[in-house]
Design a protein around this motif. Structure first.
Motif, PDB file in Angstrom:
ATOM      1  N   LEU A 198      66.718  -8.265 -37.498  1.00 32.55           N
ATOM      2  CA  LEU A 198      66.842  -7.134 -38.416  1.00 32.55           C
ATOM      3  C   LEU A 198      65.731  -7.140 -39.456  1.00 32.55           C
ATOM      4  N   ASN A 199      65.339  -8.329 -39.892  1.00 25.52           N
ATOM      5  CA  ASN A 199      64.243  -8.382 -40.859  1.00 25.52           C
ATOM      6  C   ASN A 199      62.916  -8.022 -40.218  1.00 25.52           C
ATOM      7  N   THR A 200      62.718  -8.424 -38.964  1.00 21.74           N
ATOM      8  CA  THR A 200      61.486  -8.032 -38.278  1.00 21.74           C
ATOM      9  C   THR A 200      61.442  -6.515 -38.144  1.00 21.74           C
ATOM     10  N   ILE A 201      62.550  -5.928 -37.760  1.00 16.64           N
ATOM     11  CA  ILE A 201      62.588  -4.469 -37.615  1.00 16.64           C
ATOM     12  C   ILE A 201      62.253  -3.794 -38.945  1.00 16.64           C
ATOM     13  N   SER A 202      62.938  -4.234 -40.018  1.00 16.47           N
ATOM     14  CA  SER A 202      62.689  -3.530 -41.275  1.00 16.47           C
ATOM     15  C   SER A 202      61.283  -3.819 -41.800  1.00 16.47           C
ATOM     16  N   GLY A 203      60.785  -5.026 -41.565  1.00 14.98           N
ATOM     17  CA  GLY A 203      59.427  -5.358 -42.013  1.00 14.98           C
ATOM     18  C   GLY A 203      58.372  -4.513 -41.331  1.00 14.98           C
ATOM     19  N   VAL A 204      58.467  -4.397 -40.015  1.00 15.60           N
ATOM     20  CA  VAL A 204      57.470  -3.616 -39.278  1.00 15.60           C
ATOM     21  C   VAL A 204      57.634  -2.129 -39.586  1.00 15.60           C
ATOM     22  N   ALA A 205      58.893  -1.673 -39.651  1.00 10.48           N
ATOM     23  CA  ALA A 205      59.120  -0.236 -39.839  1.00 10.48           C
ATOM     24  C   ALA A 205      58.718   0.234 -41.229  1.00 10.48           C
ATOM     25  N   SER A 206      58.729  -0.680 -42.205  1.00  9.28           N
ATOM     26  CA  SER A 206      58.425  -0.220 -43.560  1.00  9.28           C
ATOM     27  C   SER A 206      56.984  -0.509 -43.964  1.00  9.28           C
ATOM     28  N   VAL A 207      56.108  -0.689 -42.982  1.00  9.63           N
ATOM     29  CA  VAL A 207      54.694  -0.895 -43.301  1.00  9.63           C
ATOM     30  C   VAL A 207      54.162   0.330 -44.050  1.00  9.63           C
ATOM     31  N   ASP A 208      53.330   0.078 -45.043  1.00 14.47           N
ATOM     32  CA  ASP A 208      52.769   1.146 -45.873  1.00 14.47           C
ATOM     33  C   ASP A 208      52.030   2.171 -44.998  1.00 14.47           C
ATOM     34  N   PRO A 209      52.501   3.443 -45.008  1.00 14.11           N
ATOM     35  CA  PRO A 209      51.840   4.446 -44.161  1.00 14.11           C
ATOM     36  C   PRO A 209      50.359   4.604 -44.482  1.00 14.11           C
ATOM     37  N   GLN A 210      49.981   4.335 -45.739  1.00 11.55           N
ATOM     38  CA  GLN A 210      48.554   4.443 -46.080  1.00 11.55           C
ATOM     39  C   GLN A 210      47.718   3.447 -45.300  1.00 11.55           C
ATOM     40  N   LEU A 211      48.272   2.248 -45.061  1.00  9.30           N
ATOM     41  CA  LEU A 211      47.528   1.260 -44.274  1.00  9.30           C
ATOM     42  C   LEU A 211      47.381   1.750 -42.840  1.00  9.30           C
ATOM     43  N   LEU A 212      48.437   2.380 -42.312  1.00  8.83           N
ATOM     44  CA  LEU A 212      48.358   2.901 -40.944  1.00  8.83           C
ATOM     45  C   LEU A 212      47.354   4.044 -40.867  1.00  8.83           C
ATOM     46  N   ARG A 213      47.333   4.879 -41.908  1.00 12.26           N
ATOM     47  CA  ARG A 213      46.366   5.972 -41.926  1.00 12.26           C
ATOM     48  C   ARG A 213      44.940   5.432 -41.947  1.00 12.26           C
ATOM     49  N   SER A 214      44.708   4.405 -42.767  1.00 12.92           N
ATOM     50  CA  SER A 214      43.332   3.905 -42.798  1.00 12.92           C
ATOM     51  C   SER A 214      42.969   3.216 -41.485  1.00 12.92           C
ATOM     52  N   ALA A 215      43.973   2.639 -40.803  1.00  8.34           N
ATOM     53  CA  ALA A 215      43.694   2.074 -39.479  1.00  8.34           C
ATOM     54  C   ALA A 215      43.327   3.189 -38.496  1.00  8.34           C
ATOM     55  N   ARG A 216      44.014   4.323 -38.605  1.00 12.77           N
ATOM     56  CA  ARG A 216      43.705   5.441 -37.709  1.00 12.77           C
ATOM     57  C   ARG A 216      42.316   5.998 -37.983  1.00 12.77           C
ATOM     58  N   VAL A 217      41.974   6.068 -39.283  1.00 16.38           N
ATOM     59  CA  VAL A 217      40.642   6.553 -39.634  1.00 16.38           C
ATOM     60  C   VAL A 217      39.569   5.672 -39.005  1.00 16.38           C
ATOM     61  N   ILE A 241      36.289  -5.757 -45.631  1.00 14.89           N
ATOM     62  CA  ILE A 241      35.125  -5.037 -45.113  1.00 14.89           C
ATOM     63  C   ILE A 241      34.893  -5.457 -43.660  1.00 14.89           C
ATOM     64  N   GLU A 242      35.086  -6.752 -43.392  1.00  9.78           N
ATOM     65  CA  GLU A 242      34.942  -7.232 -42.012  1.00  9.78           C
ATOM     66  C   GLU A 242      35.934  -6.530 -41.092  1.00  9.78           C
ATOM     67  N   PHE A 243      37.102  -6.237 -41.635  1.00 11.49           N
ATOM     68  CA  PHE A 243      38.129  -5.544 -40.852  1.00 11.49           C
ATOM     69  C   PHE A 243      37.591  -4.221 -40.295  1.00 11.49           C
ATOM     70  N   ALA A 244      36.898  -3.454 -41.165  1.00 12.75           N
ATOM     71  CA  ALA A 244      36.325  -2.186 -40.713  1.00 12.75           C
ATOM     72  C   ALA A 244      35.247  -2.431 -39.655  1.00 12.75           C
ATOM     73  N   LEU A 245      34.474  -3.494 -39.851  1.00 12.33           N
ATOM     74  CA  LEU A 245      33.388  -3.772 -38.900  1.00 12.33           C
ATOM     75  C   LEU A 245      33.941  -4.252 -37.560  1.00 12.33           C
ATOM     76  N   GLU A 246      35.067  -4.983 -37.611  1.00 11.45           N
ATOM     77  CA  GLU A 246      35.733  -5.386 -36.366  1.00 11.45           C
ATOM     78  C   GLU A 246      36.165  -4.139 -35.607  1.00 11.45           C
ATOM     79  N   ALA A 247      36.688  -3.166 -36.365  1.00  8.94           N
ATOM     80  CA  ALA A 247      37.145  -1.924 -35.732  1.00  8.94           C
ATOM     81  C   ALA A 247      35.965  -1.171 -35.125  1.00  8.94           C
ATOM     82  N   ALA A 248      34.841  -1.177 -35.846  1.00 10.88           N
ATOM     83  CA  ALA A 248      33.678  -0.444 -35.367  1.00 10.88           C
ATOM     84  C   ALA A 248      33.086  -1.114 -34.133  1.00 10.88           C
ATOM     85  N   GLY A 249      33.182  -2.433 -34.079  1.00  8.00           N
ATOM     86  CA  GLY A 249      32.687  -3.171 -32.914  1.00  8.00           C
ATOM     87  C   GLY A 249      31.174  -3.285 -32.903  1.00  8.00           C
TER      88      GLY A 249
END
Lengths: 279, 274
Positions: free
Chosen positions: A166-185, B104-112
């Protein structure tokens, strides 16, 4: 005596000033040393009460023997190897159950959290299981798995599994959406996003679950060993009670406390190591 | 390195539920929006809060697809996020478990395309660009707000995007830090030549930074006017913000924003879903 009000409102540099100067405020009332010292006094007081209350006749000596007699019985058990045998039996069972819970609950929890439809599907079921007392299922485990080691490991696994899951579920599910957005960018793939962003973000929450599971592992195991076992700390405690070896019974109880403390201490240390970035 | 950005007749609609009547509706964030940003230009976008500024940025970054119209960068239609564009958000989006350098390395890892040692070298180079070489090993919680945002900027620039999108990046900073970062950003822009779109609700910030200031209308957002800013920013010691020209631009934009400041207008823009 300084009270909470005095201590919390004590004049001190503000966090910005502390950060700029690279220093930390030292309380006039409550330093690190004072805290440790007071804690030690508390433990000594407890020991004195335990020692003298039976001697002075405040409690029945037969049911609550003085601490020195308990410690003596403890020492005898350490010397004879009786304690080691029972401790080892308990440790193996709880470690196996706990370990199995770790390797199954974390991946499963992460997968459930990553797919919201799966999460919707499983949440009510998991709530039912979580609120089912592990010990209530002991008869079921014994019925299916027999009275041997397997049923005891299974019950530890059951007790540890749900806090971690249950803690793994809530931990993963409540990840900051801003971090996910920057990962998508950054164009990260979902798998990489999970591995580099969502999972590390969940680690502190997962650890909370692991700590709860650590405490549950010992608790449930001792109880299970009291019902049907030929070795283990729970067995030691009930066996001593049946045979009116009262100091030995208390020695067994103290061992479980020490074990619980040690496990919690170890897990907290591990948690600090893995989430150094928070402190 | 820089690219042109073009938004043609762009609209964006979201599905919402009314707070009072619990009805499903369409929420028109922006409508018939046209905007062109030249290669290497620094454009600032101002508008009343809730007018869809951030929506424009989400569209250009590729985080969302428009409901209508076409968004293109460098002549190619935007269909997904890409490494030719990078975004600095208002909230610090650094990974808290990685150091300044590690982020910053994180972004560069993503860029490859770079080896570990090259990534570290490049990350150090960009930390130096934002003046944080001494803080490479610090975790985000050990950095001030201004420092975190510097790291975020360094991270965004490290993989050398052609377009830098900034969504009120200095909004949460104190006034002095904000001004210093604005000056630094202008220097960085001059050094890299990247196209920059900078969103803000602070008129002074928009004028100080932008070569052009695009003013948005109330929701549904459209570009209401574009003001060319021709200021002699000169040396950093001249206080350009207190010149008469600056005040004139400020008044011009303030008036535009003021005219449309009628809260009643907002409520009427909601269309009910049939």
């Amino acid at each position: 005596m300084p009270d909470l009000l005095k201590e919390k409102t004590e004049a001190k540099p503000n966090p910005r000033q502390e950060a700029a100067a690279g220093v930390h405020h030292v309380s006039r009332f409550r330093g690190r040393f004072q805290r440790l010292w007071r804690g030690l006094i508390g433990i000594v007081l407890l020991a004195l009460i335990w020692e003298f209350a039976p001697r002075l006749g405040l409690v029945d000596r037969h049911f609550v023997p003085p601490l020195s007699e308990v410690l003596d019985a403890w020492w005898q058990m350490i010397r004879s190897g009786e304690l080691a045998t029972n401790l080892r039996a308990s440790l193996v069972r709880s470690a196996v159950g706990f370990g199995l819970a770790l390797v199954t609950a974390i991946p499963l929890g992460a997968a459930i959290a990553w797919y919201p439809p799966v999460r919707d599907l499983t949440t009510p079921v998991l709530e039912i299981f979580r609120n089912t007392a592990a010990l209530a299922l002991l008869p079921v485990f014994v019925l299916i798995l027999g009275i041997g080691e397997t049923s005891k490991i299974a019950i530890v696994l059951f007790a540890c599994f749900f806090p971690i899951l249950l803690n793994t579920i809530s931990g993963v599910a409540s990840v900051d959406p801003q971090l996910l957005r920057s990962a998508r960018v950054l164009g990260l793939s979902p798998v990489t996003t999970f591995r580099k962003v969502a999972f590390p973000a969940a680690v502190p929450t997962i650890f909370t679950g692991i700590r709860i599971a650590g405490a549950a592992a010992i608790l449930v195991l001792i109880a299970a060993e009291m019902i049907g076992a030929t070795a283990g700390l729970g067995y030691l405690i009930t066996y001593s009670q049946f045979n009116f070896l009262i100091p030995k019974m208390y020695a067994g109880i103290i061992t479980t406390s020490v074990l619980g403390l040690a496990i919690n201490f170890g897990l907290v240390a591990l948690e600090r190591r893995f989430s150094r970035w928070r402190y | 390195m820089s690219s042109t950005i073009e938004l043609k007749d762009v609209g964006q609609v979201f599905r919402v539920r009314g707070e009072d009547d619990r009805q499903l509706r369409e929420f028109v964030a922006i409508e018939h929006l046209d905007l062109t940003v030249g290669a290497g230009e620094f454009l600032t976008l101002v508008g009343p809060s809730g007018c869809g500024k951030s929506t424009v940025l989400d569209l250009v970054s590729g985080l969302t697809r428009p409901s209508a119209g076409v968004v293109s960068v460098g002549g190619k239609e935007v269909t997904a996020p890409g490494l030719d564009r990078s975004v600095v958000f208002q909230q610090y989006t650094l990974l808290p478990w990685r150091t300044a350098l590690g982020n910053i390395e994180f972004a560069l890892e993503a860029a490859g395309g770079l080896k570990k040692a090259q990534r570290t070298a490049r990350a150090r180079e960009y930390l130096e660009l934002v003046g944080l070489s001494d803080f490479a090993g610090r975790y985000p919680h050990e950095l001030s707000g201004g420092m975190k945002q510097r790291v975020a900027i360094a991270r965004s620039l490290s993989y050398q995007p052609e377009v830098l999108l900034m969504d009120e990046p200095f909004g949460a900073l104190d006034a002095q830090t904000r001004e210093r970062l604005q000056e630094e950003l202008v220097h960085i822009w001059e050094a890299t030549g990247t196209t920059v779109v900078f969103i803000t609700h602070d008129i002074d910030e928009a004028i100080f930074l932008g070569q052009r200031v695009a003013v948005m209308s109330n929701r549904p957002g459209r570009i209401k006017a574009i003001v060319d800013v021709d200021l002699d920013r000169g040396s950093p010691d001249d206080d350009v913000r207190s010149t008469a020209e600056f005040a004139r631009y400020r008044h011009q934009i303030w008036t535009m924003l003021r005219e449309q400041h009628s809260p009643v207008a907002r409520l009427e823009e909601v269309h009910q879903v049939a």
